[in-house]
Design a protein around this motif. Structure first.
Motif, PDB file in Angstrom:
ATOM      1  N   ALA A  43      47.519  35.220  29.162  1.00  0.00           N
ATOM      2  CA  ALA A  43      45.959  35.143  29.163  1.00  0.00           C
ATOM      3  C   ALA A  43      45.667  36.616  28.797  1.00  0.00           C
ATOM      4  O   ALA A  43      44.760  36.831  27.945  1.00  0.00           O
ATOM      5  N   HIS A  44      46.064  37.515  29.600  1.00  0.00           N
ATOM      6  CA  HIS A  44      45.729  39.149  29.457  1.00  0.00           C
ATOM      7  C   HIS A  44      46.031  39.432  27.971  1.00  0.00           C
ATOM      8  O   HIS A  44      45.278  40.219  27.361  1.00  0.00           O
ATOM      9  N   GLU A  45      47.155  39.002  27.562  1.00  0.00           N
ATOM     10  CA  GLU A  45      47.587  39.786  26.145  1.00  0.00           C
ATOM     11  C   GLU A  45      46.663  39.155  25.086  1.00  0.00           C
ATOM     12  O   GLU A  45      46.818  39.610  23.890  1.00  0.00           O
ATOM     13  N   ALA A  46      46.300  37.721  25.235  1.00  0.00           N
ATOM     14  CA  ALA A  46      45.026  37.539  24.359  1.00  0.00           C
ATOM     15  C   ALA A  46      43.834  37.832  24.318  1.00  0.00           C
ATOM     16  O   ALA A  46      42.989  37.421  23.664  1.00  0.00           O
ATOM     17  N   PHE A  62      45.215  39.686  48.762  1.00  0.00           N
ATOM     18  CA  PHE A  62      45.286  40.938  47.964  1.00  0.00           C
ATOM     19  C   PHE A  62      46.713  41.013  47.239  1.00  0.00           C
ATOM     20  O   PHE A  62      46.479  41.131  45.863  1.00  0.00           O
ATOM     21  N   ASP A  63      47.792  40.693  47.751  1.00  0.00           N
ATOM     22  CA  ASP A  63      49.134  40.585  46.791  1.00  0.00           C
ATOM     23  C   ASP A  63      49.198  39.601  45.967  1.00  0.00           C
ATOM     24  O   ASP A  63      49.525  39.899  44.816  1.00  0.00           O
ATOM     25  N   LEU A  64      48.373  38.524  46.082  1.00  0.00           N
ATOM     26  CA  LEU A  64      48.428  37.435  45.027  1.00  0.00           C
ATOM     27  C   LEU A  64      47.442  37.880  43.980  1.00  0.00           C
ATOM     28  O   LEU A  64      47.748  37.633  42.534  1.00  0.00           O
ATOM     29  N   VAL A  65      46.387  38.531  44.106  1.00  0.00           N
ATOM     30  CA  VAL A  65      45.348  39.150  43.027  1.00  0.00           C
ATOM     31  C   VAL A  65      46.063  40.078  42.151  1.00  0.00           C
ATOM     32  O   VAL A  65      46.051  39.951  41.067  1.00  0.00           O
ATOM     33  N   HIS A  66      46.983  40.818  42.889  1.00  0.00           N
ATOM     34  CA  HIS A  66      47.834  41.958  41.888  1.00  0.00           C
ATOM     35  C   HIS A  66      48.873  41.175  41.236  1.00  0.00           C
ATOM     36  O   HIS A  66      49.004  41.665  40.278  1.00  0.00           O
ATOM     37  N   ARG A  67      49.510  40.255  41.775  1.00  0.00           N
ATOM     38  CA  ARG A  67      50.502  39.379  41.011  1.00  0.00           C
ATOM     39  C   ARG A  67      49.877  38.738  39.780  1.00  0.00           C
ATOM     40  O   ARG A  67      50.394  38.659  38.899  1.00  0.00           O
ATOM     41  N   ILE A  68      48.717  38.358  39.898  1.00  0.00           N
ATOM     42  CA  ILE A  68      47.998  37.520  39.057  1.00  0.00           C
ATOM     43  C   ILE A  68      47.531  38.687  37.795  1.00  0.00           C
ATOM     44  O   ILE A  68      47.410  38.112  36.635  1.00  0.00           O
ATOM     45  N   GLY A  69      47.282  39.996  38.272  1.00  0.00           N
ATOM     46  CA  GLY A  69      46.961  40.736  37.526  1.00  0.00           C
ATOM     47  C   GLY A  69      45.350  40.682  37.390  1.00  0.00           C
ATOM     48  O   GLY A  69      45.051  40.986  36.289  1.00  0.00           O
ATOM     49  N   ALA A  70      44.649  40.171  38.245  1.00  0.00           N
ATOM     50  CA  ALA A  70      43.318  40.212  38.087  1.00  0.00           C
ATOM     51  C   ALA A  70      42.512  41.449  37.919  1.00  0.00           C
ATOM     52  O   ALA A  70      42.935  42.342  38.753  1.00  0.00           O
ATOM     53  N   SER A  71      41.536  41.513  37.320  1.00  0.00           N
ATOM     54  CA  SER A  71      40.743  42.644  37.305  1.00  0.00           C
ATOM     55  C   SER A  71      39.786  42.623  38.125  1.00  0.00           C
ATOM     56  O   SER A  71      39.041  43.747  38.253  1.00  0.00           O
ATOM     57  N   ALA A  72      39.344  41.609  38.727  1.00  0.00           N
ATOM     58  CA  ALA A  72      38.086  41.538  39.619  1.00  0.00           C
ATOM     59  C   ALA A  72      38.658  40.247  40.712  1.00  0.00           C
ATOM     60  O   ALA A  72      39.278  39.379  40.335  1.00  0.00           O
ATOM     61  N   CYS A  73      37.852  40.287  41.739  1.00  0.00           N
ATOM     62  CA  CYS A  73      38.216  39.276  42.643  1.00  0.00           C
ATOM     63  C   CYS A  73      36.902  39.060  43.603  1.00  0.00           C
ATOM     64  O   CYS A  73      36.310  39.950  44.050  1.00  0.00           O
ATOM     65  N   ALA A  74      36.545  37.690  44.133  1.00  0.00           N
ATOM     66  CA  ALA A  74      35.673  37.275  44.770  1.00  0.00           C
ATOM     67  C   ALA A  74      36.330  36.923  45.957  1.00  0.00           C
ATOM     68  O   ALA A  74      37.056  35.677  46.193  1.00  0.00           O
ATOM     69  N   TYR A  75      36.407  37.828  47.227  1.00  0.00           N
ATOM     70  CA  TYR A  75      36.952  37.253  48.548  1.00  0.00           C
ATOM     71  C   TYR A  75      35.806  36.535  49.304  1.00  0.00           C
ATOM     72  O   TYR A  75      34.883  36.694  48.899  1.00  0.00           O
ATOM     73  N   HIS A  76      36.493  35.749  50.045  1.00  0.00           N
ATOM     74  CA  HIS A  76      35.598  35.239  51.320  1.00  0.00           C
ATOM     75  C   HIS A  76      34.545  34.181  50.570  1.00  0.00           C
ATOM     76  O   HIS A  76      33.209  34.290  50.789  1.00  0.00           O
ATOM     77  N   ASN A  77      34.904  33.615  49.252  1.00  0.00           N
ATOM     78  CA  ASN A  77      33.901  32.922  48.556  1.00  0.00           C
ATOM     79  C   ASN A  77      32.676  33.691  47.773  1.00  0.00           C
ATOM     80  O   ASN A  77      31.792  33.164  47.567  1.00  0.00           O
ATOM     81  N   ASP A  84      36.832  45.876  40.340  1.00  0.00           N
ATOM     82  CA  ASP A  84      37.949  46.636  39.869  1.00  0.00           C
ATOM     83  C   ASP A  84      39.202  46.691  40.729  1.00  0.00           C
ATOM     84  O   ASP A  84      39.822  47.653  41.451  1.00  0.00           O
ATOM     85  N   SER A  85      39.813  45.309  40.725  1.00  0.00           N
ATOM     86  CA  SER A  85      40.852  45.004  41.687  1.00  0.00           C
ATOM     87  C   SER A  85      42.039  45.959  41.294  1.00  0.00           C
ATOM     88  O   SER A  85      42.925  46.156  42.206  1.00  0.00           O
ATOM     89  N   GLU A  86      42.266  46.338  39.995  1.00  0.00           N
ATOM     90  CA  GLU A  86      43.562  46.992  39.905  1.00  0.00           C
ATOM     91  C   GLU A  86      43.345  48.571  40.740  1.00  0.00           C
ATOM     92  O   GLU A  86      44.628  49.002  41.113  1.00  0.00           O
ATOM     93  N   HIS A  87      42.301  48.925  41.139  1.00  0.00           N
ATOM     94  CA  HIS A  87      42.225  50.495  41.771  1.00  0.00           C
ATOM     95  C   HIS A  87      41.814  50.376  43.337  1.00  0.00           C
ATOM     96  O   HIS A  87      41.979  51.231  43.844  1.00  0.00           O
ATOM     97  N   SER A  88      41.155  49.217  43.504  1.00  0.00           N
ATOM     98  CA  SER A  88      40.872  49.349  44.805  1.00  0.00           C
ATOM     99  C   SER A  88      41.737  49.030  45.660  1.00  0.00           C
ATOM    100  O   SER A  88      42.746  48.280  45.777  1.00  0.00           O
ATOM    101  N   SER A  89      41.818  49.564  47.010  1.00  0.00           N
ATOM    102  CA  SER A  89      43.065  49.528  47.963  1.00  0.00           C
ATOM    103  C   SER A  89      42.525  48.296  49.163  1.00  0.00           C
ATOM    104  O   SER A  89      41.406  47.989  49.524  1.00  0.00           O
ATOM    105  N   LEU A  90      43.433  47.822  49.701  1.00  0.00           N
ATOM    106  CA  LEU A  90      43.108  46.779  50.940  1.00  0.00           C
ATOM    107  C   LEU A  90      42.534  47.490  52.086  1.00  0.00           C
ATOM    108  O   LEU A  90      41.576  46.751  52.599  1.00  0.00           O
ATOM    109  N   GLN A  91      42.544  48.694  52.565  1.00  0.00           N
ATOM    110  CA  GLN A  91      41.836  49.379  53.388  1.00  0.00           C
ATOM    111  C   GLN A  91      40.318  49.295  52.920  1.00  0.00           C
ATOM    112  O   GLN A  91      39.433  49.168  53.854  1.00  0.00           O
ATOM    113  N   GLU A  92      39.855  49.543  51.667  1.00  0.00           N
ATOM    114  CA  GLU A  92      38.549  49.608  51.233  1.00  0.00           C
ATOM    115  C   GLU A  92      37.975  48.380  51.569  1.00  0.00           C
ATOM    116  O   GLU A  92      36.867  48.182  51.953  1.00  0.00           O
ATOM    117  N   LEU A  93      38.769  47.365  51.178  1.00  0.00           N
ATOM    118  CA  LEU A  93      38.152  45.950  50.995  1.00  0.00           C
ATOM    119  C   LEU A  93      38.005  45.536  52.574  1.00  0.00           C
ATOM    120  O   LEU A  93      37.117  44.450  52.679  1.00  0.00           O
TER     121      LEU A  93
END
Length: 279
Positions: A43-46, A62-77, A84-93
């Motif tokens: 999907a990314h390559e397309a 967090f790990d699942l989001v990175h394995r999917i290669g998601a550019s963004a994430c909505a946690y807690h619904n 900017d999921s690629e650069h945000s840290s778990l500590q910040e979140l």
């Protein structure tokens, strides 16, 4: 089917995790398959952007989001929206005091207000199983491992809560308690129900739909070019307002009824099959 041109790139794919993108039925035994990882890479390559939208907190997704290669994430619904999921840290979140990252947006409820609501509910329903989720910690008045065996928690009577902005109030009402709980929902919170048993009181802006809108603004993608995948009642608003709403075959009947398309079940890696079919 929706009129969205599904064959072209440049789409925002908004994907739920549990019982949608993840295989497995039991919460503690769900996983992302290698086939699904490769499909998201396709999907990314397309030329598409992938966003995860999950009820899970950062610590379990967090790990699942990175394995999917998601550019963004909505946690807690949508209580926490990371653009900017690629650069945000778990500590910040996981720290509501972290404000340096402007790409992390929070839609919570003050802990003090959550405590007040919990006490009001317990006055009417003394044996209600209830808790507050705050900074990736679950403070509950019951043994949470009875519901989620692998999850850590802190037992509390809500008199010793730290200050800050909580993500949600979580409840597991019995069938007999549910009608009364509905009648006691305060006007400043919205009620969301996940997988039938987990009832959530949240900031009304904490929704997957709102998170999708924010991502569209951030990535300059029109709503008509969004594709959303889900299974639960909590996903219906998202699917209805996306350019194309796709329900997995194991979704609740109400979700499949409003979907533009239906893909195979989560255990058949339906989201991955759908992506492979269209790109």
């Amino acid at each position: 089917m929706a009129s969205t041109d599904l064959s072209a790139g440049g789409k925002l794919l908004v994907v739920d995790l549990d019982l949608t993108a993840l295989c497995g039925d039991e919460y503690a035994q769900r996983w992302l398959s290698e086939y699904s990882e490769k499909a998201f890479e396709t999907a990314h390559e397309a030329g598409n952007i992938v966003m995860v939208a999950t009820a899970r907190p950062p610590m379990t997704s967090f790990d699942l989001v990175h394995r999917i290669g998601a550019s963004a994430c909505a946690y807690h619904n949508g209580g926490i929206v990371d653009l900017d999921s690629e650069h945000s840290s778990l500590q910040e979140l996981s720290n509501d005091q972290s404000i340096e990252n402007s790409n992390i947006l929070r839609f919570g409820v003050p802990v003090e207000r959550c405590v007040e609501v919990c006490r009001q509910l317990l006055e009417q329903i003394p044996d209600l199983r209830i808790g507050i989720e705050f900074n990736d910690t679950r403070y509950t008045n019951f043994d949470l491992t009875d519901v989620w065996p692998a999850q850590e928690y802190q037992l509390t009577d809500f008199s010793d809560m730290p200050s800050g902005m909580a993500q949600k109030i979580m409840m597991f009402p019995t069938n007999e308690q549910r009608e009364l709980v509905r009648s006691l929902v305060p006007d400043d919170m919205s009620l969301l129900i996940s997988e039938d048993d987990l009832w959530l009181l949240m900031n009304p802006k904490a929704t997957k739909r709102n998170a999708m809108n924010l991502a569209c603004q951030h990535f300059d993608i029109p709503i008509s070019d969004t594709i959303a995948f889900g299974d639960d009642l909590i996903d219906m608003d998202l699917l209805q307002h996306a350019g194309c709403g796709v329900a997995v075959a194991n979704a609740k009947p109400e979700v499949k009824a409003i979907a533009d398309d239906i893909c195979p079940s989560n255990n058949d890696e339906g989201v991955a099959q759908w992506i492979e079919q269209h790109w």
